[in-house]
Design an enzyme around this catalytic site. Structure first.
Site, PDB file in Angstrom:
ATOM      1  N   SER A 131     -13.212 -28.284  89.999  1.00  0.00           N
ATOM      2  CA  SER A 131     -14.663 -28.478  89.909  1.00  0.00           C
ATOM      3  C   SER A 131     -15.073 -29.793  90.540  1.00  0.00           C
ATOM      4  O   SER A 131     -16.217 -29.932  90.972  1.00  0.00           O
ATOM      5  CB  SER A 131     -15.112 -28.569  88.453  1.00  0.00           C
ATOM      6  OG  SER A 131     -14.647 -27.509  87.710  1.00  0.00           O
ATOM      7  N   HIS A 152     -14.226 -21.859  93.910  1.00  0.00           N
ATOM      8  CA  HIS A 152     -14.727 -22.407  92.648  1.00  0.00           C
ATOM      9  C   HIS A 152     -15.517 -21.353  91.883  1.00  0.00           C
ATOM     10  O   HIS A 152     -16.660 -21.041  92.229  1.00  0.00           O
ATOM     11  CB  HIS A 152     -15.594 -23.650  92.945  1.00  0.00           C
ATOM     12  CG  HIS A 152     -16.064 -24.355  91.716  1.00  0.00           C
ATOM     13  ND1 HIS A 152     -17.273 -25.004  91.646  1.00  0.00           N
ATOM     14  CD2 HIS A 152     -15.480 -24.524  90.500  1.00  0.00           C
ATOM     15  CE1 HIS A 152     -17.406 -25.540  90.442  1.00  0.00           C
ATOM     16  NE2 HIS A 152     -16.339 -25.257  89.732  1.00  0.00           N
ATOM     17  N   GLU A 164     -18.096 -20.564  94.728  1.00  0.00           N
ATOM     18  CA  GLU A 164     -18.278 -21.482  95.856  1.00  0.00           C
ATOM     19  C   GLU A 164     -16.986 -21.464  96.682  1.00  0.00           C
ATOM     20  O   GLU A 164     -15.897 -21.672  96.129  1.00  0.00           O
ATOM     21  CB  GLU A 164     -18.575 -22.901  95.347  1.00  0.00           C
ATOM     22  CG  GLU A 164     -19.940 -23.006  94.673  1.00  0.00           C
ATOM     23  CD  GLU A 164     -20.246 -24.369  94.068  1.00  0.00           C
ATOM     24  OE1 GLU A 164     -21.430 -24.679  93.904  1.00  0.00           O
ATOM     25  OE2 GLU A 164     -19.295 -25.128  93.745  1.00  0.00           O
ATOM     26  N   ASN A 202     -22.808 -28.314  90.957  1.00  0.00           N
ATOM     27  CA  ASN A 202     -22.645 -29.506  90.131  1.00  0.00           C
ATOM     28  C   ASN A 202     -23.307 -30.737  90.737  1.00  0.00           C
ATOM     29  O   ASN A 202     -23.412 -31.773  90.086  1.00  0.00           O
ATOM     30  CB  ASN A 202     -21.167 -29.766  89.834  1.00  0.00           C
ATOM     31  CG  ASN A 202     -20.667 -28.836  88.738  1.00  0.00           C
ATOM     32  OD1 ASN A 202     -21.449 -28.349  87.919  1.00  0.00           O
ATOM     33  ND2 ASN A 202     -19.377 -28.565  88.732  1.00  0.00           N
TER      34      ASN A 202
END
Ligand SMILES: NC(=O)c1ccc[n+]([C@@H]2O[C@H](COP(=O)([O-])OP(=O)(O)OC[C@H]3O[C@@H](n4cnc5c(N)ncnc54)[C@H](O)[C@@H]3O)[C@@H](O)[C@H]2O)c1
Length: 395
Positions: A131, A152, A164, A202
Site C-alpha cells: 500500500s 494493489h 491499482e 491513498n
C-alpha cells in the site's frame, strides 16, 4: 522479448497457476479472487495457523454464497479445491504469477521476492500488494526487476472492485497493460497508477480525513456534524466514522507515511487530533472507542442542524478532494478515467471527483481554494495549475 507480458496474456486465456504469499486479510481475499477467475492457486504463509484460518474463512464465505443462491455447492467445492495451501516457498515453482501480500516492510518483502525468484520459472511475473512502499524499491531485490509490478487490491479484495496497477521504474514495457487486462478479466476495475506515494486512492483521499480533522481542531464544527454533512452529499460514511472503521492507528500511519514520502508537503500534514486518539488507543470500532464511543449503551452526539455550516464543510472537503484529483493528473500519476475509477470503485465515492468538480463548476472549487489560501496563507491550500487551466477552458 516481452516474455513477462506474454505470461500474463497467456493467463488471460488459460487457467494457469497463481501464487499468493501471505494468507492474512489481503492474501486470503486475493486467493479467492484468483480461484474464482479459474486459476489454480498456491497460497503460502509462514504461519500454519494463518493458513488454517484462511481455509476456514473461505469455507464460510463459500457456504454463504451457496446459501444465497449465488453459487452451486459444486462450484463452491471446485473453487475451494483450486486453492492449495503450503508453508513452503518451493511450492511456488509452477506459478505464472505470484502476488505478495505479507507484512508491510521493505526488507522483508525484498528478501521474500529474492527467494521466490530463485524458485519460479524465468518467465514468471512477480507482483506486490504493497500500500505504501515503492514498487521500484521492492523490484531492486530481483535479478530480473522487469518482471515486477504492483497490483494493489482493496480490502476486502473479493468485494472491492478496484485494483491499482503500478509499473515500477524497471517494469518491462507492456507488462502493466497486460496486467490491467488480466485484472479486468478477473472482474476487477483496474486503474493504472505511477509508482508514487499512496498511488491514487491513498493520495487523493487524504483531504477527506485531513480537512475534517482540521475543521474539528479549529472548532469550526464537531465530528458528528462533519460526518452528517458528508453523508448528506452521498458518502456512505463521514470522515470520522470511516477513520473509526479503518482504525486510527492504520489511518494515521498511512497519512504519516504519505506526508514523509511527499517531502513534507503541507497538503498531507497529519493531525495531532488523530495522533492523540491513536496514542490513547482509541483506535475506533476495534477497540470499542475512537472518535465515537462504541461501548454498550453509549449515545452518539447529535449533529448540529445548520444548513450553512453543512455547506461550508462540504465545500471545503470537496474543494480539497477535487484539487487533489486534478493534481494527480497534473503530476501524471494517472489519467482522468483512472482517477474516477479509483475513487468510485476503491473507496465508494458517490461520484468521480473530476465529474463532481465539473458539476459544481470548477470556478467554484477554485474560489473555495483561493478563499482558504487567503485566509490561512498556507501552501496547503494552493490550487493546482491544471484545475485553473481546466476552469479557463470551461469558461
Ligand atoms: N489490510 C488492508 O486494508 C490492505 C489493503 C491493501 C493492501 N494491503 C497490503 O497488503 C499486505 C498484507 O496486508 P494484510 O492486511 O493482509 O496483513 P495481515 O497481517 O493480515 O497478513 C499478513 C500475512 O503474511 C504472513 N507473512 C508475514 N511474513 C511472511 C513471510 N516472510 N512469508 C510468508 N508469509 C508471511 C503473516 O503470517 C500473515 O498471515 C501489506 O503489504 C499491506 O500493506 C493491506
Amino acid at each position: 522479448m516481452n516474455a513477462f507480458s506474454t505470461t500474463i496474456e497467456r493467463l488471460r486465456v488459460t487457467p494457469g497457476t497463481v501464487g499468493v504469499i501471505g494468507s492474512g486479510a489481503m492474501g486470503s481475499g486475493i486467493a479467492q479472487v484468483a480461484a474464482a477467475a479459474g486459476h489454480h492457486v498456491l497460497l503460502i504463509d509462514l504461519d500454519e495457523a494463518a493458513l488454517d484460518r484462511s481455509a476456514t474463512a473461505l469455507k464460510k464465505v463459500m457456504d454463504r454464497l451457496v446459501e444465497k443462491g449465488r453459487m452451486t455447492a459444486d462450484e463452491a467445492d471446485a473453487l475451494q479445491g483450486r486453492v492449495v495451501r503450503s508453508t513452503s516457498m518451493a511450492a511456488l515453482a509452477p506459478c505464472d504469477l505470484v502476488i505478495e501480500a505479507i507484512v508491510e516492510r521493505l526488507d522483508v518483502k525484498q528478501s521474500v521476492f529474492a527467494e521466490v525468484e530463485s524458485v519460479v520459472g524465468p518467465d514468471a511475473v512477480l507482483a506486490t500488494n504493497t500500500s505504501s512502499l515503492s514498487v521500484t524499491a521492492i523490484a531492486r531485490a530481483l535479478e530480473a526487476p522487469e518482471r515486477m509490478v504492483g497490483l494493489h487490491f482493496f480490502n476486502p479484495a473479493p468485494l472491492m472492485p478496484l485494483v491499482e496497477v503500478i509499473p515500477a521504474l524497471q517494469t518491462e514495457p507492456g507488462l502493466d497493460a497486460a496486467c490491467f487486462e488480466l485484472m479486468a478479466r478477473w472482474g476487477k476495475s483496474p486503474a493504472l497508477a505511477k509508482d508514487t506515494p499512496g498511488f491514487i486512492v491513498n493520495r487523493v483521499a487524504r483531504p477527506f480525513y485531513g480537512e475534517a480533522l482540521r475543521m474539528v481542531e479549529e472548532g469550526i464544527a464537531d465530528m458528528a456534524t462533519v460526518d452528517e454533512a458528508m453523508r448528506s452529499v452521498g458518502f456512505r460514511m463521514g470522515p470520522f466514522e470511516l477513520m473509526d472503521f479503518i482504525g486510527n492507528d492504520v489511518n494515521y500511519a498511512v497519512t504519516e507515511s504519505v506526508f514523509a514520502a511527499m517531502y513534507f508537503d503541507p497538503r498531507y500534514r497529519p493531525s495531532l487530533v488523530q495522533k492523540r486518539h491513536a496514542e490513547a488507543h482509541w483506535l475506533g470500532r476495534k477497540t470499542g472507542r475512537g472518535y465515537y464511543d462504541y461501548r454498550e449503551g453509549a449515545v452518539r452526539p447529535a449533529p448540529v442542524a445548520d444548513p450553512k455550516l453543512h455547506q461550508l464543510i462540504q465545500d471545503r472537503i470537496l474543494a480539497m478532494l477535487i484539487n487533489e484529483a486534478f493534481d494527480a493528473m497534473h503530476m501524471n500519476i494517472c489519467s482522468e478515467a483512472d482517477v474516477e475509477t479509483a475513487m468510485t470503485r476503491g473507496v465508494n465515492y458517490p461520484k468521480g471527483l473530476v465529474a463532481w468538480g465539473r458539476e459544481r463548476g470548477l470556478a467554484q472549487t477554485i474560489a473555495d481554494l483561493d478563499a482558504l489560501s487567503n485566509r490561512y496563507g498556507e501552501d496547503r491550500y494552493r490550487c493546482c495549475p491544471l484545475l485553473r487551466e481546466a476552469a479557463a477552458q470551461e469558461a
